[in-house]
Design an enzyme around this catalytic site. Sequence first.
Site, PDB file in Angstrom:
ATOM      1  N   ASN A 167     -20.635   8.780  26.382  1.00 40.74           N
ATOM      2  CA  ASN A 167     -20.517   9.240  25.005  1.00 40.74           C
ATOM      3  C   ASN A 167     -19.105   9.071  24.444  1.00 40.74           C
ATOM      4  OD1 ASN A 167     -21.269  11.033  22.574  1.00 40.74           O
ATOM      5  ND2 ASN A 167     -19.614  12.196  23.528  1.00 40.74           N
TER       6      ASN A 167
ATOM      7  N   TYR B 166     -15.130  -1.402  15.130  1.00 42.53           N
ATOM      8  CA  TYR B 166     -15.972  -0.341  15.676  1.00 42.53           C
ATOM      9  C   TYR B 166     -17.416  -0.822  15.801  1.00 42.53           C
ATOM     10  CZ  TYR B 166     -18.654   3.997  15.941  1.00 42.53           C
ATOM     11  OH  TYR B 166     -19.545   4.977  16.320  1.00 42.53           O
ATOM     12  N   GLY B 167     -17.939  -1.407  14.751  1.00 41.60           N
ATOM     13  CA  GLY B 167     -19.288  -1.944  14.804  1.00 41.60           C
ATOM     14  C   GLY B 167     -19.420  -3.038  15.845  1.00 41.60           C
ATOM     15  N   ALA B 168     -18.399  -3.896  15.937  1.00 36.69           N
ATOM     16  CA  ALA B 168     -18.418  -4.967  16.931  1.00 36.69           C
ATOM     17  C   ALA B 168     -18.452  -4.400  18.346  1.00 36.69           C
ATOM     18  CB  ALA B 168     -17.191  -5.866  16.760  1.00 36.69           C
ATOM     19  N   ALA B 169     -17.710  -3.328  18.581  1.00 37.28           N
ATOM     20  CA  ALA B 169     -17.695  -2.706  19.906  1.00 37.28           C
ATOM     21  C   ALA B 169     -19.053  -2.117  20.254  1.00 37.28           C
ATOM     22  CB  ALA B 169     -16.612  -1.636  19.964  1.00 37.28           C
TER      23      ALA B 169
END
Length: 240
Positions: free
Chosen positions: A79, A144-147
């Site tokens: 998480n 962030y989205g790519a990660a």
Amino acid sequence: MSRTILITGGGTGIGRAVAHHFADAGDDVLVTGRRPGPLEETAAGRRTVRLLVCDHTDPRALTALLAELPERIDVLVNNAGGNTDLDADGADDLASYARNFRANLDANLLSAALTTKALDGRLAAGGAVVHIGSIAADQGAGSYGAAKAGLASWNVELSRILGPRDITANVVSPGYVADTDFFRDQLTDERRDRLVAASAVGRPGSPDDIAGTVAFLASRAARHLTGQVLNVNGGTRTTR
């Protein structure tokens, strides 16, 4: 029989809700994070919750953590993470862009990969690995989205590696979830209203919504479910 659950980033929000869900079900819960204060709040009043300070992006910290963990982990919940751009200093030169991009990859992808690798020999047959992804993996949100998209892709291979050992691996992908510190108090009322309006159910998600899905994936009812991304976003992004 109680299980041993390890939850990274268990000091606030979704991580805390997941920890409380498993603890209230009678499991032994280990929560980790970088800040002792929030971890102590998670553990307060629950005798089966134990806190351990760890930065999951640091291989040395993870190696040290192993000495504090039991030999068997039934469920690992990756998480730890969050959009590190919200903590950036605003510099936009190329070196800063590279540093900030890597920060999101480290926090959201590398942390999960390192933790899972470190615990590989301790993950128990019949157990589960669950990662917390994000709707940003499909809707876009910079690095962030790519990660988070990378996390979902990496999980496909992980599920194939762990499957022969009777261990499942899945991603829970939340949409907008209220009552967390994800936005660092930077979410305007206007944007919040837009996020809620985009959902089919007309309300934000809650940490308990995500905790319930994590618990299902870790249950006997989900033993034939692996290599998947479960979208828990109130219908903001639908699939078929």
